[in-house]
Write a protein that holds these residues in place. Sequence first.
Motif, mmCIF file in Angstrom:
data_model
loop_
_atom_site.group_PDB
_atom_site.id
_atom_site.type_symbol
_atom_site.label_atom_id
_atom_site.label_comp_id
_atom_site.label_asym_id
_atom_site.label_seq_id
_atom_site.Cartn_x
_atom_site.Cartn_y
_atom_site.Cartn_z
ATOM 1 N N ALA A 78 13.404 -0.501 0.835
ATOM 2 C CA ALA A 78 13.278 -1.218 -0.445
ATOM 3 C C ALA A 78 14.625 -1.509 -1.081
ATOM 4 C CB ALA A 78 12.426 -0.402 -1.421
ATOM 5 N N ILE A 79 15.685 -0.879 -0.587
ATOM 6 C CA ILE A 79 17.014 -1.059 -1.179
ATOM 7 C C ILE A 79 17.417 -2.528 -1.182
ATOM 8 C CG2 ILE A 79 19.464 -0.563 -0.891
ATOM 9 C CD1 ILE A 79 17.908 1.730 -2.095
ATOM 10 N N TYR A 80 17.078 -3.244 -0.117
ATOM 11 C CA TYR A 80 17.492 -4.643 -0.003
ATOM 12 C C TYR A 80 16.910 -5.494 -1.129
ATOM 13 C CZ TYR A 80 18.813 -2.997 4.631
ATOM 14 O OH TYR A 80 19.370 -2.292 5.658
ATOM 15 N N HIS A 81 15.709 -5.146 -1.562
ATOM 16 C CA HIS A 81 15.106 -5.901 -2.658
ATOM 17 C C HIS A 81 15.840 -5.646 -3.971
ATOM 18 C CE1 HIS A 81 11.879 -6.994 0.026
ATOM 19 N NE2 HIS A 81 11.583 -5.720 0.260
ATOM 20 N N PHE A 82 16.290 -4.425 -4.181
ATOM 21 C CA PHE A 82 16.988 -4.095 -5.431
ATOM 22 C C PHE A 82 18.371 -4.741 -5.494
ATOM 23 C CE2 PHE A 82 13.816 -0.739 -5.212
ATOM 24 C CZ PHE A 82 13.373 -0.690 -6.521
ATOM 25 N N GLU A 114 0.833 -1.203 0.000
ATOM 26 C CA GLU A 114 0.000 0.000 0.000
ATOM 27 C C GLU A 114 0.865 1.250 0.000
ATOM 28 O OE1 GLU A 114 -3.818 1.921 2.322
ATOM 29 O OE2 GLU A 114 -2.768 0.202 3.186
ATOM 30 N N GLY A 115 0.672 2.051 -1.043
ATOM 31 C CA GLY A 115 1.376 3.321 -1.144
ATOM 32 C C GLY A 115 2.853 3.205 -1.435
ATOM 33 N N LYS A 116 3.340 2.044 -1.738
ATOM 34 C CA LYS A 116 4.769 1.849 -1.939
ATOM 35 C C LYS A 116 5.073 1.759 -3.429
ATOM 36 C CE LYS A 116 5.728 1.600 2.461
ATOM 37 N NZ LYS A 116 6.569 2.579 3.154
ATOM 38 N N ALA A 117 5.330 2.883 -4.055
ATOM 39 C CA ALA A 117 5.670 2.876 -5.477
ATOM 40 C C ALA A 117 7.018 2.215 -5.717
ATOM 41 C CB ALA A 117 5.670 4.305 -6.019
ATOM 42 N N ASP A 118 7.948 2.348 -4.742
ATOM 43 C CA ASP A 118 9.261 1.743 -4.942
ATOM 44 C C ASP A 118 9.192 0.223 -4.901
ATOM 45 O OD1 ASP A 118 8.616 1.626 -2.298
ATOM 46 O OD2 ASP A 118 10.444 2.587 -1.547
ATOM 47 N N VAL A 119 8.275 -0.335 -4.087
ATOM 48 C CA VAL A 119 8.090 -1.789 -4.068
ATOM 49 C C VAL A 119 7.527 -2.267 -5.402
ATOM 50 C CG1 VAL A 119 6.880 -3.699 -2.973
ATOM 51 C CG2 VAL A 119 7.798 -1.844 -1.573
ATOM 52 N N LEU A 120 6.584 -1.513 -5.948
ATOM 53 C CA LEU A 120 6.042 -1.844 -7.262
ATOM 54 C C LEU A 120 7.134 -1.754 -8.324
ATOM 55 C CD1 LEU A 120 3.702 -2.494 -9.144
ATOM 56 C CD2 LEU A 120 3.131 -0.054 -9.182
ATOM 57 N N LEU A 121 8.003 -0.756 -8.215
ATOM 58 C CA LEU A 121 9.123 -0.633 -9.153
ATOM 59 C C LEU A 121 10.019 -1.862 -9.088
ATOM 60 C CD1 LEU A 121 10.933 0.992 -11.115
ATOM 61 C CD2 LEU A 121 12.049 1.963 -9.096
ATOM 62 N N HIS A 122 10.282 -2.343 -7.865
ATOM 63 C CA HIS A 122 11.115 -3.543 -7.730
ATOM 64 C C HIS A 122 10.471 -4.744 -8.402
ATOM 65 C CE1 HIS A 122 11.789 -7.384 -5.552
ATOM 66 N NE2 HIS A 122 13.038 -7.101 -5.872
ATOM 67 N N ILE A 123 9.164 -4.900 -8.233
ATOM 68 C CA ILE A 123 8.458 -6.035 -8.842
ATOM 69 C C ILE A 123 8.563 -5.967 -10.364
ATOM 70 C CG2 ILE A 123 6.195 -7.093 -9.158
ATOM 71 C CD1 ILE A 123 5.510 -6.216 -6.299
#
Length: 342
Positions: free
Chosen positions: A227-231, A143-152
């Motif tokens: 979100a850095i850890y996902h990237f 929810e509200g996390k554009a950076d998480v969507l970017l990672h996906i």
Amino acid sequence: MTQSEIAIPIKHFFEVGSGANLKPIATIEEALALYHSGRSIWIDFSKVTRADLEAIAPSFGLHPLAIEDCFDEEQIPKIEDYATNTFLLFNTYKYEDTELQIGEVDIFVGDRFVVSIGFTNPTNTQCFERLEKAFALYSNNLEGKADVLLHIILDYVVDEKVAAIEALQDEMDRSEVGVLDEPSTFSHEMLMKLRRHLMNLRKSLFHEREILVKICRRDSPFISDKAIYHFRDIYDHLAKFYETTEMCRERISNLMEIYFSIQNNKMTMAANKTNQVMRRLTLITTIFMPLTLLAGIGGMSEYTMMTGVENWRMSYLVLFIVMIMVGVVNFWILKVFESKDL
């Protein structure tokens, strides 16, 4: 999110809400209204026109230079930070019929929005099935996390590169078999084509890896520390693909060396055979040159006059014996010279 809910062929609009599912939105106007009301949205264009981007540019603050990059087919992967968003350009690969097709995915990411161009394919709806599984992993953080969507999105784009890279490796395996087993019928043009494809891959992967380096060192203000850890996982994949490309380029170079070595050996063998033939002809010519001289003398009327007409049988018998002796002596002398490599 079901297949029927995302049947729009060219444009997709979603609200990035809580839970594992994205909420489809019917029109761009509704999507912009939700954004202005404080909700997070994702706008995806399978195909886009300049008018489409200019229509949403005021709402998201899309920079004219970034919009221009979306229509420039010669751009390399890049990341640019602007006041209200970060612009990313990634490449997609498709290897088919020995040709590598390099596509482009353009992404704008801001505080509460993601705009992607060229991410989805109207003829391929399987990407949404994979996205649903990815969204389920972030059901509590989406929810509200554009950076998480970017990672996906980036994770899907990078994972799709595997198919093209593996297809190139399979083509290299077939080329290796052709070089080693059937060098006479194998065409080196395939090796040159593979080398060119790998150079294009290397250039693209190098710049994409640099993009992830900038993201991981927190250059973009629109990507949170969490979100850095996902990237970093995406960076690891790109680094692996880059190393694979380097090894494939080295392998291609080795195959080209092997191929040209085989061809050079064949040319050398052919030249050696030609030399052997010429050597035999030279040997025969050298033996028969004095015999030709003697035959010419014996065939003249003066020879009969010198030996006497009544002695022609004996004289010609002696001539034949001398010719045989001269031929044997010539052959022996040539063999001695040949054995001593003179």
